[in-house]
Design a protein around this motif. Structure first.
Motif, PDB file in Angstrom:
ATOM      1  N   GLY A  21      -3.778  60.725   9.270  1.00 56.86           N
ATOM      2  CA  GLY A  21      -2.821  61.606   9.917  1.00 56.86           C
ATOM      3  C   GLY A  21      -2.829  61.458  11.432  1.00 56.86           C
ATOM      4  N   THR A  22      -2.195  62.435  12.119  1.00 54.33           N
ATOM      5  CA  THR A  22      -2.108  62.395  13.582  1.00 54.33           C
ATOM      6  C   THR A  22      -2.582  63.714  14.175  1.00 54.33           C
ATOM      7  OG1 THR A  22       0.189  63.183  13.556  1.00 54.33           O
ATOM      8  CG2 THR A  22      -0.160  60.790  13.530  1.00 54.33           C
ATOM      9  N   THR A  23      -2.819  63.699  15.490  1.00 55.32           N
ATOM     10  CA  THR A  23      -3.322  64.864  16.204  1.00 55.32           C
ATOM     11  C   THR A  23      -2.172  65.747  16.674  1.00 55.32           C
ATOM     12  OG1 THR A  23      -3.266  63.873  18.401  1.00 55.32           O
ATOM     13  CG2 THR A  23      -5.215  63.405  17.043  1.00 55.32           C
ATOM     14  N   ALA A  24      -2.521  66.814  17.392  1.00 57.46           N
ATOM     15  CA  ALA A  24      -1.507  67.716  17.955  1.00 57.46           C
ATOM     16  C   ALA A  24      -0.686  67.027  19.027  1.00 57.46           C
ATOM     17  CB  ALA A  24      -2.193  68.959  18.533  1.00 57.46           C
ATOM     18  N   LEU A  25      -1.193  65.918  19.582  1.00 62.30           N
ATOM     19  CA  LEU A  25      -0.460  65.168  20.607  1.00 62.30           C
ATOM     20  C   LEU A  25       0.187  63.915  20.048  1.00 62.30           C
ATOM     21  CD1 LEU A  25      -2.987  65.461  23.592  1.00 62.30           C
ATOM     22  CD2 LEU A  25      -0.960  66.855  23.138  1.00 62.30           C
ATOM     23  N   GLY A  26       0.121  63.732  18.736  1.00 62.50           N
ATOM     24  CA  GLY A  26       0.745  62.560  18.133  1.00 62.50           C
ATOM     25  C   GLY A  26      -0.107  61.312  18.176  1.00 62.50           C
ATOM     26  N   GLN A  27      -1.421  61.448  18.289  1.00 64.89           N
ATOM     27  CA  GLN A  27      -2.316  60.275  18.303  1.00 64.89           C
ATOM     28  C   GLN A  27      -2.813  59.996  16.885  1.00 64.89           C
ATOM     29  OE1 GLN A  27      -4.802  62.451  20.920  1.00 64.89           O
ATOM     30  NE2 GLN A  27      -4.369  61.157  22.712  1.00 64.89           N
ATOM     31  N   ASP A  28      -3.019  58.715  16.571  1.00 62.77           N
ATOM     32  CA  ASP A  28      -3.483  58.313  15.244  1.00 62.77           C
ATOM     33  C   ASP A  28      -4.993  58.603  15.124  1.00 62.77           C
ATOM     34  OD1 ASP A  28      -2.900  56.763  12.667  1.00 62.77           O
ATOM     35  OD2 ASP A  28      -4.633  55.703  13.484  1.00 62.77           O
ATOM     36  N   ILE A  29      -5.378  59.435  14.165  1.00 69.47           N
ATOM     37  CA  ILE A  29      -6.789  59.850  14.024  1.00 69.47           C
ATOM     38  C   ILE A  29      -7.663  58.684  13.558  1.00 69.47           C
ATOM     39  CG2 ILE A  29      -8.355  61.392  12.773  1.00 69.47           C
ATOM     40  CD1 ILE A  29      -6.154  63.465  12.716  1.00 69.47           C
ATOM     41  N   MET A  61     -13.551  63.759  19.794  1.00 72.36           N
ATOM     42  CA  MET A  61     -12.579  64.042  18.737  1.00 72.36           C
ATOM     43  C   MET A  61     -12.766  65.462  18.201  1.00 72.36           C
ATOM     44  SD  MET A  61     -12.431  60.526  16.478  1.00 72.36           S
ATOM     45  CE  MET A  61     -11.294  61.260  15.282  1.00 72.36           C
ATOM     46  N   MET A  62     -14.020  65.848  18.009  1.00 67.49           N
ATOM     47  CA  MET A  62     -14.291  67.195  17.511  1.00 67.49           C
ATOM     48  C   MET A  62     -13.935  68.243  18.566  1.00 67.49           C
ATOM     49  SD  MET A  62     -17.915  66.415  15.566  1.00 67.49           S
ATOM     50  CE  MET A  62     -18.070  68.078  14.925  1.00 67.49           C
ATOM     51  N   GLY A  95      -6.931  73.797  17.812  1.00 67.96           N
ATOM     52  CA  GLY A  95      -6.816  74.651  16.627  1.00 67.96           C
ATOM     53  C   GLY A  95      -6.501  73.885  15.360  1.00 67.96           C
ATOM     54  N   ALA A  96      -7.193  72.761  15.138  1.00 66.98           N
ATOM     55  CA  ALA A  96      -6.899  71.929  13.971  1.00 66.98           C
ATOM     56  C   ALA A  96      -7.111  72.684  12.666  1.00 66.98           C
ATOM     57  CB  ALA A  96      -7.781  70.677  14.003  1.00 66.98           C
ATOM     58  N   TRP A 132      -7.815  69.893   8.623  1.00 63.81           N
ATOM     59  CA  TRP A 132      -9.286  69.837   8.582  1.00 63.81           C
ATOM     60  C   TRP A 132      -9.829  68.417   8.695  1.00 63.81           C
ATOM     61  CZ3 TRP A 132     -10.826  66.803   4.587  1.00 63.81           C
ATOM     62  CH2 TRP A 132      -9.923  66.638   3.525  1.00 63.81           C
ATOM     63  N   TRP A 133      -9.003  67.419   8.319  1.00 59.74           N
ATOM     64  CA  TRP A 133      -9.471  66.033   8.371  1.00 59.74           C
ATOM     65  C   TRP A 133      -9.745  65.561   9.796  1.00 59.74           C
ATOM     66  CZ3 TRP A 133      -4.902  67.798   6.257  1.00 59.74           C
ATOM     67  CH2 TRP A 133      -3.771  67.704   7.055  1.00 59.74           C
ATOM     68  N   TRP A 134      -9.100  66.181  10.779  1.00 61.50           N
ATOM     69  CA  TRP A 134      -9.349  65.821  12.185  1.00 61.50           C
ATOM     70  C   TRP A 134     -10.801  66.159  12.558  1.00 61.50           C
ATOM     71  CZ3 TRP A 134      -5.915  67.895  16.810  1.00 61.50           C
ATOM     72  CH2 TRP A 134      -6.216  67.153  17.976  1.00 61.50           C
ATOM     73  N   VAL A 135     -11.312  67.242  12.032  1.00 61.66           N
ATOM     74  CA  VAL A 135     -12.708  67.626  12.282  1.00 61.66           C
ATOM     75  C   VAL A 135     -13.646  66.909  11.330  1.00 61.66           C
ATOM     76  CG1 VAL A 135     -14.316  69.566  12.381  1.00 61.66           C
ATOM     77  CG2 VAL A 135     -11.933  69.893  13.059  1.00 61.66           C
ATOM     78  N   ALA A 136     -13.240  66.790  10.052  1.00 61.25           N
ATOM     79  CA  ALA A 136     -14.132  66.263   9.023  1.00 61.25           C
ATOM     80  C   ALA A 136     -14.462  64.788   9.228  1.00 61.25           C
ATOM     81  CB  ALA A 136     -13.505  66.466   7.642  1.00 61.25           C
TER      82      ALA A 136
END
Length: 631
Positions: free
Chosen positions: A57-65, A229-230, A237-238, A244-248
């Motif tokens: 997926g992507t972040t709140a800013l549109g970056q590839d995780i 990243m975390m 506010g991921a 949750w995958w942004w944190v996991a």
């Protein structure tokens, strides 16, 4: 590379840890091949779910995780390994210097170590990071290294202090070697396993510290690491957005990295300290399934208490097996005093420990059997062995006076074996302890003493009393009086013999002192190069030794009366036990060897007179059966 493969083969945990670490390293190195996107590009939609073109997926800013994860591995691993190396180098240098130079140098370094250990780790990291903020990733590495070296230095110093007093280091100092050479050539190799373990522990500390600093916003959050990243996932506010995958993803990678470091650490301990991997196991038995040996002749009553049959044992080393005991057959009758003699390295102790399943790793039993009262000790599982040890047989080790725990009273240590076998009543324990002390000639009031309050002879008597606590059928004594003066030796041996006759126990007594065995033993077995070359009643062996090796041993001890004579040792040295010996092992040192026979064939042990057997072509042309000539 060969050494690394050996480590991985011997330690499955290390192999798994190295494999996991290699996978994470490849993830970092192959980042450009694993993703076409830049980790900082904001050209994509926001909060996209995993799948399709964006694996995570992507972040709140549109970056590839996924791109951030693989590229972030680079800086995270760089910080971990570099900070680990710097901190380990500092800790090793200070720890070894403190141990080697001692005195004021040791005091000053020890104070410095204690100061850094007392300071709280995370607050110190936060303060130091605040001062160096904006310095980039190298400032983070520097901060972590300077705050993480103290624990490794303290552990290394304590081990190096013990190493500093070892004989080989003292010999190097006396011989005039330079301090640098002693530290790097004599001490450092012996601490390599500890240093390597310290490095991986510090590297893990560095990775976790960087993640903690980044999560708190104290690191350089403009860089892409698993920690940053975390931080950004929390800041945006991921979890509230359901992403949750942004944190996991970075959290899981940090956990996997920590697991890899821990497993490699365990593996280093297993390989550098073989006892760790085998500490809960009995002696390894590698007996092959082959045709049973020809039945032994029926023995007349009484049947042997201990029957050793075709026992082969030794040690597994990276260079190959060392067969310290080779096809030994021996028996001990009830109530008998059997002496076992021979040069150092002939296999006496290995035989005793292998037969009683007390041979420490990397020791193994290659073949044969050892039966105590008809029970095969080599076939018992660990639980069965614990029930048999100390109750049916016990041991008194070489210099065993040193096994007494210095911080426990003698009474507690005498009680220990009895309590382990179910004797819990304090009255029975106390009565038995007093009885044992009377048996070995020590006053009862010494039960309240600590080991340092007893002399060497008294401590040895205590150990013998402990060995007799449960009245075992067999006691194996491995040179129990070597460290004592001759007067105390005689006193203790007379007491041992008196106890044997009183309790009816059997004793296997191992020593170099053949003259002593002649006086004390009922029967004597002579070992050479892992084999029993002669066995006879003590008085007959003294009067008529058959084997040239036995005659040489007997000739090495001067008589107490008569004219003075010049005594000589045995020229040459025993053969290497790491090689096969398909010939008489003594022929190169034997003054009476038969060319073409002794150097080609192995003599069989045959009975030349009643109860007197010898393995020598001078007394019998019998050749040892090939089935038992080698393991």
């Amino acid at each position: 590379m060969k050494g690394l493969l050996t480590i991985l083969r011997r330690s499955p945990r290390a192999a798994f840890g190295v494999g996991l670490l290699a996978a994470l390293l490849l993830l970092a190195l192959l980042a450009p091949l694993l993703t076409p996107y830049s980790p900082t590009s904001q050209a994509f939609g926001t909060w996209l779910k995993p799948g399709g073109e964006h694996l995570l997926g992507t972040t709140a800013l549109g970056q590839d995780i996924w791109s951030q994860l693989v590229y972030g591995a680079r800086l995270t691993l760089l910080i971990g390994f570099t900070a680990g190396l710097v901190a380990t180098a500092i800790g090793t240098a200070l720890g070894l210097s403190a141990a080697y130079f001692g005195g004021r140098t040791d005091e000053a370094i020890n104070v410095l170590i204690n100061v850094f250990l007392v300071l709280p780790g995370l607050p110190l990291l936060i303060i130091a990071s605040a001062f160096l903020r904006g310095g980039g990733v190298w400032s983070i590495i520097l901060v972590i290294a300077l705050t993480g070296w103290a624990w490794g230095a303290r552990v290394l110093r304590s081990q190096a202090l013990a190493l500093r007093n070892r004989d080989f280091v003292q010999a190097a100092i006396v011989s005039g070697e330079r301090p640098a050479r002693i530290i790097f050539a004599e001490m450092l190799p012996n601490l390599a396993g500890l240093i390597a373990a310290g490095f991986f522990s510090t590297a893990l500390y560095a990775v976790l510290s960087e993640a903690a600093l980044a999560f708190l916003g104290m690191g350089d959050v403009s860089q892409v690491t698993w920690g940053t990243m975390m931080y950004w996932a929390q800041a945006r506010g991921a979890l509230l957005q359901g992403a949750w995958w942004w944190v996991a993803a970075p959290g899981l990678c940090i956990a996997l990295l920590g697991t890899a470091f821990a497993l490699v650490n365990f593996g280093i301990d297993e390989v550098t300290n073989p006892r760790v991997i085998h500490e809960a196991r009995a002696t390894r038995v590698l007996r092959r399934n082959r045709a049973a040996p020809q039945a032994e002749p029926a023995l007349e009553p009484p049947q042997p208490l201990l029957a050793i049959r075709h026992l082969s044992a030794g040690y597994v080393t990276p260079q190959g097996p060392v067969r310290a005991v080779r096809d030994v057959t021996l028996s001990v009758a009830p109530g008998e005093f059997l002496g076992l003699a021979g040069e150092s390295g002939c296999g006496k102790s290995t035989l005793a420990f292998a037969a009683t399943r007390l041979l420490d790793a990397p020791g193994v039993v290659f073949d044969g059997e050892a039966r105590l009262a008809g029970q095969d000790l080599l076939a018992l599982n660990p639980a069965e062995l614990r029930r048999v040890r100390w109750k049916d047989y016990s041991l008194v080790f070489q210099a065993s006076m040193n096994i007494l725990n210095p911080v426990l009273r003698i009474r507690e240590q005498v009680y220990d074996a009895m309590q382990a076998h179910g004797v819990q009543d304090r009255g029975r324990l106390e009565a038995r302890a007093r009885e044992l002390f009377a048996l070995v000639g020590i006053r009862e009031d010494y039960l309240n003493a600590y080991p340092h309050q007893l002399s060497g002879g008294m401590k040895q008597r205590v150990v013998i009393a402990i060995a007799l606590a449960l009245e075992p059928k067999l006691v194996v004594m491995d040179e129990p009086t070597t460290a004592l003066d001759v007067v105390v030796q005689r006193q203790i041996l007379q007491e041992i013999d008196a106890v044997r006759k009183r309790l009816g126990i059997s004793i296997v007594f191992i020593t170099h002192d053949l003259s002593l065995l002649v006086e004390m033993s009922d029967r004597i077995a002579i070992m050479y190069a892992g084999e029993v070359v002669e066995e006879a009643p003590a008085h007959e062996l003294y009067a008529q030794p058959k084997h040239p090796y036995t005659r040489r041993l007997m000739g090495a001890f001067p008589p107490l009366e008569g004219p003075r004579e010049r005594r000589e040792g045995i020229p040459g040295r025993p053969p290497s036990l790491a090689q096969d010996i398909p010939y008489c092992p003594f022929f190169e040192r034997c003054p009476n060897h038969l060319p073409g026979t002794c150097d080609v064939f192995k003599p069989a042990r045959v009975e030349v007179t009643s109860g007197h057997s010898v393995a020598c072509f001078l007394h019998s042309p019998a050749v040892k059966e090939e089935a038992y000539a080698a393991d």
